[in-house]
Design an enzyme around this catalytic site. Structure first.
Site, PDB file in Angstrom:
ATOM      1  N   SER A  30       0.835  -1.215   0.000  1.00 26.42           N
ATOM      2  CA  SER A  30       0.000   0.000   0.000  1.00 26.42           C
ATOM      3  C   SER A  30       0.866   1.260   0.000  1.00 26.42           C
ATOM      4  CB  SER A  30      -0.950   0.008   1.202  1.00 26.42           C
ATOM      5  OG  SER A  30      -0.241   0.176   2.410  1.00 26.42           O
ATOM      6  N   HIS A  31       2.149   1.132   0.375  1.00 31.68           N
ATOM      7  CA  HIS A  31       3.065   2.273   0.335  1.00 31.68           C
ATOM      8  C   HIS A  31       4.318   1.916  -0.457  1.00 31.68           C
ATOM      9  CE1 HIS A  31       0.132   3.536   3.209  1.00 31.68           C
ATOM     10  NE2 HIS A  31       0.529   4.776   2.993  1.00 31.68           N
ATOM     11  N   HIS A  63       2.526  14.590   1.928  1.00 32.98           N
ATOM     12  CA  HIS A  63       2.913  13.353   2.633  1.00 32.98           C
ATOM     13  C   HIS A  63       2.242  12.133   2.015  1.00 32.98           C
ATOM     14  CE1 HIS A  63       4.187  10.925   6.018  1.00 32.98           C
ATOM     15  NE2 HIS A  63       4.704  11.981   6.615  1.00 32.98           N
ATOM     16  N   LEU A  89       5.645   5.506   8.002  1.00 37.99           N
ATOM     17  CA  LEU A  89       6.503   6.151   9.009  1.00 37.99           C
ATOM     18  C   LEU A  89       7.577   5.221   9.572  1.00 37.99           C
ATOM     19  CD1 LEU A  89       3.842   8.257  10.982  1.00 37.99           C
ATOM     20  CD2 LEU A  89       5.380   8.984   9.136  1.00 37.99           C
ATOM     21  N   THR A 149      -6.440   9.133   8.159  1.00 36.48           N
ATOM     22  CA  THR A 149      -6.037   7.753   8.444  1.00 36.48           C
ATOM     23  C   THR A 149      -4.860   7.733   9.425  1.00 36.48           C
ATOM     24  OG1 THR A 149      -4.797   7.849   6.365  1.00 36.48           O
ATOM     25  CG2 THR A 149      -6.901   6.711   6.318  1.00 36.48           C
ATOM     26  N   PHE A 187       1.185   1.882  12.269  1.00 36.69           N
ATOM     27  CA  PHE A 187      -0.116   1.573  11.660  1.00 36.69           C
ATOM     28  C   PHE A 187      -0.986   2.809  11.550  1.00 36.69           C
ATOM     29  CE2 PHE A 187      -0.224  -0.002  16.147  1.00 36.69           C
ATOM     30  CZ  PHE A 187      -1.047   0.981  16.701  1.00 36.69           C
ATOM     31  N   GLY A 194      -4.551   3.488   1.374  1.00 38.80           N
ATOM     32  CA  GLY A 194      -3.864   2.833   0.269  1.00 38.80           C
ATOM     33  C   GLY A 194      -4.426   1.440   0.009  1.00 38.80           C
ATOM     34  N   GLU A 195      -4.821   0.759   1.062  1.00 43.30           N
ATOM     35  CA  GLU A 195      -5.378  -0.589   0.935  1.00 43.30           C
ATOM     36  C   GLU A 195      -6.734  -0.524   0.228  1.00 43.30           C
ATOM     37  OE1 GLU A 195      -3.387  -3.079   1.900  1.00 43.30           O
ATOM     38  OE2 GLU A 195      -4.898  -4.440   1.065  1.00 43.30           O
ATOM     39  N   LEU A 198       6.329 -10.338  17.110  1.00 42.37           N
ATOM     40  CA  LEU A 198       6.527  -8.900  17.284  1.00 42.37           C
ATOM     41  C   LEU A 198       6.076  -8.172  16.027  1.00 42.37           C
ATOM     42  CD1 LEU A 198      10.091  -8.778  18.884  1.00 42.37           C
ATOM     43  CD2 LEU A 198       7.887  -8.409  20.022  1.00 42.37           C
ATOM     44  N   ARG A 216       7.251  -9.718  10.423  1.00 39.28           N
ATOM     45  CA  ARG A 216       6.889 -10.089   9.042  1.00 39.28           C
ATOM     46  C   ARG A 216       7.637  -9.190   8.050  1.00 39.28           C
ATOM     47  NH1 ARG A 216       4.566  -7.782   5.127  1.00 39.28           N
ATOM     48  NH2 ARG A 216       4.338  -5.940   6.439  1.00 39.28           N
ATOM     49  N   ARG A 217       7.722  -7.899   8.409  1.00 37.24           N
ATOM     50  CA  ARG A 217       8.348  -6.920   7.509  1.00 37.24           C
ATOM     51  C   ARG A 217       9.852  -7.197   7.368  1.00 37.24           C
ATOM     52  NH1 ARG A 217      10.306  -2.157   8.153  1.00 37.24           N
ATOM     53  NH2 ARG A 217       9.897  -2.010  10.377  1.00 37.24           N
TER      54      ARG A 217
HETATM   55  P1  NDP Z   1      -0.974  -2.914   9.172  1.00 39.14           P
HETATM   56  O1  NDP Z   1      -2.294  -3.094   9.774  1.00 39.14           O
HETATM   57  O2  NDP Z   1      -0.648  -3.711   7.978  1.00 39.14           O
HETATM   58  O3  NDP Z   1       0.227  -3.199  10.218  1.00 39.14           O
HETATM   59  C1  NDP Z   1       0.525  -2.325  11.167  1.00 39.14           C
HETATM   60  C2  NDP Z   1       1.576  -2.758  12.153  1.00 39.14           C
HETATM   61  O4  NDP Z   1       1.094  -3.851  12.921  1.00 39.14           O
HETATM   62  C3  NDP Z   1       2.891  -3.201  11.550  1.00 39.14           C
HETATM   63  O5  NDP Z   1       3.927  -2.772  12.392  1.00 39.14           O
HETATM   64  C4  NDP Z   1       2.735  -4.705  11.537  1.00 39.14           C
HETATM   65  O6  NDP Z   1       3.948  -5.417  11.510  1.00 39.14           O
HETATM   66  C5  NDP Z   1       1.998  -4.940  12.820  1.00 39.14           C
HETATM   67  N1  NDP Z   1       1.252  -6.186  12.812  1.00 39.14           N
HETATM   68  C6  NDP Z   1       0.375  -6.613  11.884  1.00 39.14           C
HETATM   69  N2  NDP Z   1      -0.114  -7.823  12.204  1.00 39.14           N
HETATM   70  C7  NDP Z   1       0.478  -8.172  13.379  1.00 39.14           C
HETATM   71  C8  NDP Z   1       0.401  -9.299  14.224  1.00 39.14           C
HETATM   72  N3  NDP Z   1      -0.401 -10.328  13.935  1.00 39.14           N
HETATM   73  N4  NDP Z   1       1.150  -9.324  15.343  1.00 39.14           N
HETATM   74  C9  NDP Z   1       1.966  -8.285  15.651  1.00 39.14           C
HETATM   75  N5  NDP Z   1       2.083  -7.179  14.882  1.00 39.14           N
HETATM   76  C10 NDP Z   1       1.350  -7.129  13.760  1.00 39.14           C
HETATM   77  O7  NDP Z   1      -0.759  -1.337   8.835  1.00 39.14           O
HETATM   78  P2  NDP Z   1      -1.754  -0.246   8.255  1.00 39.14           P
HETATM   79  O8  NDP Z   1      -2.448  -0.794   7.072  1.00 39.14           O
HETATM   80  O9  NDP Z   1      -2.569   0.314   9.330  1.00 39.14           O
HETATM   81  O10 NDP Z   1      -0.682   0.856   7.771  1.00 39.14           O
HETATM   82  C11 NDP Z   1       0.195   0.534   6.698  1.00 39.14           C
HETATM   83  C12 NDP Z   1       1.154   1.654   6.467  1.00 39.14           C
HETATM   84  O11 NDP Z   1       0.458   2.770   5.984  1.00 39.14           O
HETATM   85  C13 NDP Z   1       1.937   2.154   7.681  1.00 39.14           C
HETATM   86  O12 NDP Z   1       3.304   1.984   7.398  1.00 39.14           O
HETATM   87  C14 NDP Z   1       1.582   3.629   7.808  1.00 39.14           C
HETATM   88  O13 NDP Z   1       2.653   4.472   8.159  1.00 39.14           O
HETATM   89  C15 NDP Z   1       1.106   3.935   6.413  1.00 39.14           C
HETATM   90  N6  NDP Z   1       0.181   5.062   6.427  1.00 39.14           N
HETATM   91  C16 NDP Z   1       0.641   6.283   6.080  1.00 39.14           C
HETATM   92  C17 NDP Z   1      -0.198   7.366   6.120  1.00 39.14           C
HETATM   93  C18 NDP Z   1       0.302   8.738   5.824  1.00 39.14           C
HETATM   94  O14 NDP Z   1      -0.422   9.683   6.012  1.00 39.14           O
HETATM   95  N7  NDP Z   1       1.511   8.934   5.385  1.00 39.14           N
HETATM   96  C19 NDP Z   1      -1.602   7.238   6.494  1.00 39.14           C
HETATM   97  C20 NDP Z   1      -1.965   5.901   6.882  1.00 39.14           C
HETATM   98  C21 NDP Z   1      -1.097   4.843   6.832  1.00 39.14           C
HETATM   99  P3  NDP Z   1       4.375  -6.155  10.133  1.00 39.14           P
HETATM  100  O15 NDP Z   1       4.655  -5.030   9.165  1.00 39.14           O
HETATM  101  O16 NDP Z   1       5.568  -6.981  10.484  1.00 39.14           O
HETATM  102  O17 NDP Z   1       3.202  -7.001   9.704  1.00 39.14           O
HETATM  103  O1  PYC Z   2      -2.769   4.913   3.120  1.00 40.50           O
HETATM  104  O2  PYC Z   2      -4.048   6.145   4.406  1.00 40.50           O
HETATM  105  C1  PYC Z   2      -3.101   6.006   3.615  1.00 40.50           C
HETATM  106  C2  PYC Z   2      -2.288   7.191   3.270  1.00 40.50           C
HETATM  107  C3  PYC Z   2      -2.635   8.486   3.354  1.00 40.50           C
HETATM  108  C4  PYC Z   2      -1.573   9.235   2.923  1.00 40.50           C
HETATM  109  C5  PYC Z   2      -0.594   8.375   2.593  1.00 40.50           C
HETATM  110  N1  PYC Z   2      -1.047   7.125   2.825  1.00 40.50           N
END
Ligand code: NDP
Ligand code: PYC
Length: 337
Positions: free
Chosen positions: A45-46, A118, A122, A158, A177, A185-186, A304, A308-309
């Site tokens: 998604s990013h 942005h 992060l 978000t 998250f 993005g998802e 943790l 996965r990442r």
């Molecule tokens: P996810 O729900 O995919 O995951 C979020 C976090 O939770 C990660 O650190 C992930 O680790 C961890 N996680 C997931 N599953 C588990 C589990 N079963 N046990 C333990 N930890 C777990 O993320 P989002 O979809 O909410 O966000 C995705 C990205 O989007 C983020 O990087 C965020 O910064 C970005 N974003 C950016 C925005 C912006 O404005 N710039 C706005 C919104 C989102 P792992 O990666 O290892 O699975």
């Molecule tokens: O995935 O929510 C999102 C997002 C917003 C801005 C950048 N990513």
């Protein structure tokens, strides 16, 4: 159907698209590094998809592709970086050494990034800080796509929240998250692929639960994670990475967008804490107790965040990345446009 790319080829493809579109060499490099790191770490998604968003944001005049950030000493423990309408990444790079130096000197320091466009995850930022031995937090608003718990109208962004903790012999402990149930993005990736979104993450324009990503885009709203708890955290982020640092809320960012569909425009707050300054003497025994906690996760059956990442990263470093064939064709067409 997917296409396999080496990380170097992916970087070259993204950087050439961004340069041809009009981003300066410095912005194209910073954007390409973060975009490829997202794909490399299994965060589609990013990842490479965001190249399209960056180009669209430039073409609609919503980002300055050549902006040079300026750094201001705001207070002994606060550095302010004005991104001047460019993407946030160069501003982060410009402010980082100041933030690290202040955190070591004061024990705790903040970086306020202002006037940035942005798009990025992060975790690269908190991971980088944690790799220097600092504890880090980062957050920012986005566009108002998310209804607060109990409400129907999208008022919140978000709003991602990320945390990094240094570990002596390991990758840092990092989570990152969106405070919405899923990232925007998802929703976009699912909409483009003609797929449904999970239940419980969004409502349509009439306020009914929906799994249709198009209904979310057509006047619906996303929901926060964890009901009122995610809603409050998201609101906190609006406040501390918005008005507190003199920048826009997600509602204001969406208004600024004026229907262009570009990346959000707002600020970002990054905090850094030096573990050696919070206690008298050597912090290593306390850091060892932190390790004992983190090491107890796997035996308990849990994993943790970022595990996965980091595993995806190791695979990508060995084998490269795979992206959908249609997405690759879209990127190549953009490069050769
Ligand atoms: P996810 O729900 O995919 O995951 C979020 C976090 O939770 C990660 O650190 C992930 O680790 C961890 N996680 C997931 N599953 C588990 C589990 N079963 N046990 C333990 N930890 C777990 O993320 P989002 O979809 O909410 O966000 C995705 C990205 O989007 C983020 O990087 C965020 O910064 C970005 N974003 C950016 C925005 C912006 O404005 N710039 C706005 C919104 C989102 P792992 O990666 O290892 O699975
Ligand atoms: O995935 O929510 C999102 C997002 C917003 C801005 C950048 N990513």
């Amino acid at each position: 159907m997917t296409i396999q790319l080496t990380l170097a080829d992916a970087h070259a493809l993204v950087a050439s698209i961004l340069s041809r579109a009009g981003f300066s060499r410095a912005h194209a490099r910073a954007l390409a590094s973060t975009i490829v790191a997202g794909e490399r770490d299994g965060c589609a998604s990013h990842g490479l998809y965001r190249t399209l968003v960056c180009v669209h944001s430039l073409r609609t005049g919503k980002v300055d592709g050549t902006a040079l950030p300026t750094v201001h000493e705001q207070a002994p423990s606060i550095v302010r970086v004005d991104a001047r309408g460019g993407y946030s990444l160069l501003a982060f790079e410009a402010g980082l050494p100041h933030l690290v130096e202040k955190a070591h000197r004061q024990g705790i320091a903040a970086m306020a990034i202002n006037h940035c466009v942005h798009f990025s995850a992060l975790w690269p930022e908190v991971e980088r800080l944690a790799e220097t031995g600092l504890v880090a937090l980062a957050c920012n608003p986005s566009h108002a796509w998310v209804a607060p718990a109990g409400g129907r109208a999208p008022l919140l962004g978000t709003n991602p929240f990320a945390f990094g903790w240094p570990r002596p012999d390991n990758h840092p402990y990092v989570f990152d998250f969106a405070t919405s149930a899923v990232a925007r993005g998802e929703i976009e990736l699912r909409r483009r692929a003609g797929q449904l979104i999970p239940e419980g993450v969004a409502i349509d324009a009439a306020g009914h639960a929906t799994t249709d990503p198009q209904a979310v885009v057509d006047g619906g709203a996303m929901l926060t994670f964890g009901g009122y708890k995610g809603s409050a955290l998201s609101t906190m982020i609006e406040l501390i990475a918005g008005p507190l640092i003199g920048d826009l809320t997600s509602m204001e960012s969406l208004r600024h967008d004026g229907g262009a569909g570009a990346s959000p425009y707002h600020g970002e707050l990054v905090l850094a804490l030096d573990p050696s300054r919070f206690i008298d003497g050597d912090p290593s025994s306390h850091m060892a107790r932190a390790e004992a906690l983190l090491e107890a996760f796997a035996p308990s059956g849990a994993r943790l965040p970022s595990q996965r990442r980091y595993q995806a990263r190791a695979c990508s470093l060995a084998d490269g990345i795979r992206i959908p064939k249609a997405q690759h064709a879209e990127l190549v067409a953009l490069r050769d446009d």
